[in-house]
Structure formats: structure tokens, C-alpha cells
Design a protein around this motif. Structure first.
Motif, PDB file in Angstrom:
ATOM      1  N   GLN A  79       0.802  -1.225   0.000  1.00 51.97           N
ATOM      2  CA  GLN A  79       0.000   0.000   0.000  1.00 51.97           C
ATOM      3  C   GLN A  79       0.835   1.276   0.000  1.00 51.97           C
ATOM      4  OE1 GLN A  79      -2.877  -0.318  -0.771  1.00 51.97           O
ATOM      5  NE2 GLN A  79      -3.595  -2.272  -0.031  1.00 51.97           N
ATOM      6  N   THR A  80       1.991   1.253   0.627  1.00 53.86           N
ATOM      7  CA  THR A  80       2.780   2.486   0.757  1.00 53.86           C
ATOM      8  C   THR A  80       3.968   2.544  -0.202  1.00 53.86           C
ATOM      9  OG1 THR A  80       4.122   1.535   2.533  1.00 53.86           O
ATOM     10  CG2 THR A  80       2.137   2.751   3.177  1.00 53.86           C
ATOM     11  N   ARG A  81       4.130   1.534  -1.013  1.00 55.71           N
ATOM     12  CA  ARG A  81       5.262   1.552  -1.949  1.00 55.71           C
ATOM     13  C   ARG A  81       5.082   2.685  -2.942  1.00 55.71           C
ATOM     14  NH1 ARG A  81       7.707  -4.387  -2.074  1.00 55.71           N
ATOM     15  NH2 ARG A  81       6.930  -4.849  -0.027  1.00 55.71           N
ATOM     16  N   SER A  82       6.185   3.244  -3.362  1.00 54.58           N
ATOM     17  CA  SER A  82       6.248   4.381  -4.298  1.00 54.58           C
ATOM     18  C   SER A  82       5.570   5.636  -3.737  1.00 54.58           C
ATOM     19  CB  SER A  82       5.675   4.020  -5.679  1.00 54.58           C
ATOM     20  OG  SER A  82       4.271   3.970  -5.658  1.00 54.58           O
ATOM     21  N   GLN A  83       5.506   5.728  -2.420  1.00 53.04           N
ATOM     22  CA  GLN A  83       4.962   6.911  -1.755  1.00 53.04           C
ATOM     23  C   GLN A  83       6.063   7.566  -0.926  1.00 53.04           C
ATOM     24  OE1 GLN A  83       1.750   8.107  -1.914  1.00 53.04           O
ATOM     25  NE2 GLN A  83       1.238   6.490  -3.350  1.00 53.04           N
ATOM     26  N   SER A  86       4.398  11.331   5.209  1.00 58.00           N
ATOM     27  CA  SER A  86       4.637  12.101   6.427  1.00 58.00           C
ATOM     28  C   SER A  86       4.159  11.299   7.630  1.00 58.00           C
ATOM     29  CB  SER A  86       3.865  13.414   6.393  1.00 58.00           C
ATOM     30  OG  SER A  86       4.099  14.091   5.208  1.00 58.00           O
ATOM     31  N   GLY A  87       3.087  10.543   7.427  1.00 53.63           N
ATOM     32  CA  GLY A  87       2.514   9.775   8.520  1.00 53.63           C
ATOM     33  C   GLY A  87       1.816   8.530   8.029  1.00 53.63           C
ATOM     34  N   LEU A  88       1.837   7.514   8.849  1.00 55.54           N
ATOM     35  CA  LEU A  88       1.169   6.252   8.562  1.00 55.54           C
ATOM     36  C   LEU A  88       0.451   5.816   9.826  1.00 55.54           C
ATOM     37  CD1 LEU A  88       0.642   3.690   6.850  1.00 55.54           C
ATOM     38  CD2 LEU A  88       2.826   2.819   7.715  1.00 55.54           C
ATOM     39  N   VAL A  89      -0.851   5.602   9.732  1.00 55.54           N
ATOM     40  CA  VAL A  89      -1.648   5.107  10.850  1.00 55.54           C
ATOM     41  C   VAL A  89      -2.077   3.688  10.510  1.00 55.54           C
ATOM     42  CG1 VAL A  89      -3.739   5.403  12.227  1.00 55.54           C
ATOM     43  CG2 VAL A  89      -2.486   7.407  11.424  1.00 55.54           C
ATOM     44  N   LEU A  90      -1.682   2.743  11.334  1.00 59.45           N
ATOM     45  CA  LEU A  90      -2.102   1.346  11.180  1.00 59.45           C
ATOM     46  C   LEU A  90      -3.147   1.076  12.252  1.00 59.45           C
ATOM     47  CD1 LEU A  90       1.470  -0.006  10.604  1.00 59.45           C
ATOM     48  CD2 LEU A  90      -0.369  -0.098   8.937  1.00 59.45           C
ATOM     49  N   ASP A  91      -4.415   1.109  11.848  1.00 54.52           N
ATOM     50  CA  ASP A  91      -5.523   0.941  12.784  1.00 54.52           C
ATOM     51  C   ASP A  91      -5.802  -0.541  12.986  1.00 54.52           C
ATOM     52  OD1 ASP A  91      -7.591   1.950  14.448  1.00 54.52           O
ATOM     53  OD2 ASP A  91      -9.052   1.544  12.868  1.00 54.52           O
ATOM     54  N   GLU A  92      -6.186  -0.909  14.197  1.00 55.13           N
ATOM     55  CA  GLU A  92      -6.448  -2.301  14.569  1.00 55.13           C
ATOM     56  C   GLU A  92      -5.285  -3.201  14.145  1.00 55.13           C
ATOM     57  OE1 GLU A  92      -8.500  -3.316  16.628  1.00 55.13           O
ATOM     58  OE2 GLU A  92      -9.897  -1.665  16.730  1.00 55.13           O
ATOM     59  N   ALA A  93      -4.107  -2.801  14.570  1.00 56.92           N
ATOM     60  CA  ALA A  93      -2.879  -3.497  14.172  1.00 56.92           C
ATOM     61  C   ALA A  93      -2.866  -4.958  14.598  1.00 56.92           C
ATOM     62  CB  ALA A  93      -1.666  -2.767  14.747  1.00 56.92           C
ATOM     63  N   VAL A  94      -3.554  -5.289  15.679  1.00 57.00           N
ATOM     64  CA  VAL A  94      -3.569  -6.677  16.143  1.00 57.00           C
ATOM     65  C   VAL A  94      -4.226  -7.600  15.107  1.00 57.00           C
ATOM     66  CG1 VAL A  94      -5.750  -6.647  17.412  1.00 57.00           C
ATOM     67  CG2 VAL A  94      -3.902  -8.100  18.215  1.00 57.00           C
ATOM     68  N   TYR A  95      -5.105  -7.059  14.272  1.00 54.13           N
ATOM     69  CA  TYR A  95      -5.788  -7.865  13.264  1.00 54.13           C
ATOM     70  C   TYR A  95      -5.108  -7.826  11.900  1.00 54.13           C
ATOM     71  CZ  TYR A  95      -9.399  -7.798  16.801  1.00 54.13           C
ATOM     72  OH  TYR A  95     -10.079  -7.918  17.990  1.00 54.13           O
ATOM     73  N   ILE A 103       5.090  -2.795   8.012  1.00 50.61           N
ATOM     74  CA  ILE A 103       5.971  -1.811   8.647  1.00 50.61           C
ATOM     75  C   ILE A 103       7.311  -1.764   7.926  1.00 50.61           C
ATOM     76  CG2 ILE A 103       7.252  -1.275  10.756  1.00 50.61           C
ATOM     77  CD1 ILE A 103       4.816  -2.341  12.311  1.00 50.61           C
ATOM     78  N   MET A 104       7.880  -2.932   7.635  1.00 48.22           N
ATOM     79  CA  MET A 104       9.189  -2.970   6.966  1.00 48.22           C
ATOM     80  C   MET A 104       9.116  -2.327   5.579  1.00 48.22           C
ATOM     81  SD  MET A 104      11.049  -4.084   9.286  1.00 48.22           S
ATOM     82  CE  MET A 104      12.582  -4.226   8.434  1.00 48.22           C
ATOM     83  N   ALA A 105       8.031  -2.550   4.855  1.00 42.41           N
ATOM     84  CA  ALA A 105       7.881  -1.947   3.526  1.00 42.41           C
ATOM     85  C   ALA A 105       7.637  -0.448   3.613  1.00 42.41           C
ATOM     86  CB  ALA A 105       6.730  -2.622   2.776  1.00 42.41           C
ATOM     87  N   SER A 106       7.105   0.032   4.745  1.00 36.28           N
ATOM     88  CA  SER A 106       6.773   1.448   4.902  1.00 36.28           C
ATOM     89  C   SER A 106       7.953   2.292   5.371  1.00 36.28           C
ATOM     90  CB  SER A 106       5.621   1.606   5.893  1.00 36.28           C
ATOM     91  OG  SER A 106       4.485   0.936   5.426  1.00 36.28           O
ATOM     92  N   ILE A 107       8.948   1.675   5.961  1.00 33.50           N
ATOM     93  CA  ILE A 107      10.076   2.448   6.498  1.00 33.50           C
ATOM     94  C   ILE A 107      10.748   3.314   5.438  1.00 33.50           C
ATOM     95  CG2 ILE A 107      12.389   2.220   7.513  1.00 33.50           C
ATOM     96  CD1 ILE A 107      11.183   0.017   9.303  1.00 33.50           C
ATOM     97  N   PRO A 108      11.033   2.805   4.222  1.00 32.96           N
ATOM     98  CA  PRO A 108      11.623   3.697   3.215  1.00 32.96           C
ATOM     99  C   PRO A 108      10.685   4.852   2.824  1.00 32.96           C
ATOM    100  CG  PRO A 108      11.916   1.408   2.573  1.00 32.96           C
ATOM    101  CD  PRO A 108      10.994   1.415   3.744  1.00 32.96           C
ATOM    102  N   ALA A 109       9.384   4.615   2.840  1.00 31.82           N
ATOM    103  CA  ALA A 109       8.417   5.659   2.487  1.00 31.82           C
ATOM    104  C   ALA A 109       8.322   6.730   3.576  1.00 31.82           C
ATOM    105  CB  ALA A 109       7.038   5.045   2.245  1.00 31.82           C
TER     106      ALA A 109
END
Length: 135
Positions: A79-83, A86-95, A103-109
Motif C-alpha cells: 500500500q505504501t510503496r512508491s509513496q 509524512s505519517g502512517l496510521v495502522l488501525d487495529e494493528a492486532v488484526y 511496517i518494513m515496507a513502509s520504512i523507506p516511504a
């Protein structure tokens, strides 16, 4: 907590130019609900705010006249690749079955100046591993 995060990222989108925030939830319908909640808060602001900045509302998207935007998306590490976020909200992370890879794919973004916010109820999952530093 999700209402609070929606309000905080709305504030950031209004007062800072070119912010790019993603709300990721279990399903697209849940991500759309977060975007709708954020837009609802915007419509309840005093009129001078609504005159100060305009919002373009579409499905899973809020675009602000200062070039900031909030996008909702279902779970997944792509979802966040090629972006540039400024912020990323992961709602209901337990699910989120793909929380670690997301998270690992979002770190470069996110880079050095962005923020990842994880929201969830308690439960055994990758979220618990992150909270208790077992990641």
C-alpha cells in the motif's frame, strides 16, 4: 484512539503543506470510515477554517488545497510503496495479518522525519511483539 489520531493528522494536514498521510485498516471499508471520520471533524470546524483551506473528499481520500492529503487503504505491505509519507496510521494493528511486512515496507516511504502510529486493542500478534520489543 482512532478518533484522536484522525484529529491529529487532520490538524497536521491543515497547518502544514504537502503532508501525505495513509490510514491503513483491516478492510477498505474500515479505512474509508477513518477518512469519513476525519472529514466529519473538518466539517465541524469553525467557518474561518473552512474558508482558509478547502478539502476535496473522495472514496478513501481527502485532498487539501495546501497539497496535503490523507489516503485510506486496506492492509497489505504494497500500500505504501512508491509513496513519500509524512505519517502512517495502522488501525487495529492486532488484526493486521501482514503487520511486520507492512511496517518494513513502509520504512523507506516514511524516512527519517515521518511517523508510524499503531493503534490496537490487546491480543497476541505481531503488534504485541512490537509493544514488548520482541520484533
Amino acid at each position: 484512539m482512532s478518533w484522536l489520531c484522525c484529529a491529529l493528522y487532520l490538524w497536521e494536514s491543515i497547518f502544514f503543506k504537502s503532508r501525505n498521510t495513509f490510514f491503513i485498516s483491516k478492510k477498505e471499508d474500515d479505512a474509508e470510515a477513518l477518512c469519513e471520520r476525519t472529514h466529519f471533524m473538518f466539517t465541524k470546524l469553525p467557518p474561518f477554517f473552512q474558508d482558509f483551506i478547502k478539502v476535496d473528499r473522495k472514496q478513501c481520500f481527502l485532498g487539501f488545497s495546501n497539497r496535503s492529503q490523507i489516503t485510506g487503504a486496506p492492509q497489505g505491505e504494497d500500500q505504501t510503496r512508491s509513496q513519500t509519507l509524512s505519517g502512517l496510521v495502522l488501525d487495529e494493528a492486532v488484526y493486521n495479518e501482514r503487520l511486520g511486512p507492512t511496517i518494513m515496507a513502509s520504512i523507506p516511504a516514511i524516512g527519517e522525519n515521518g511517523r508510524i502510529t499503531l493503534l490496537s486493542s490487546a491480543g497476541p500478534s505481531s503488534f504485541a511483539d512490537i509493544v514488548f520489543d520482541r520484533f
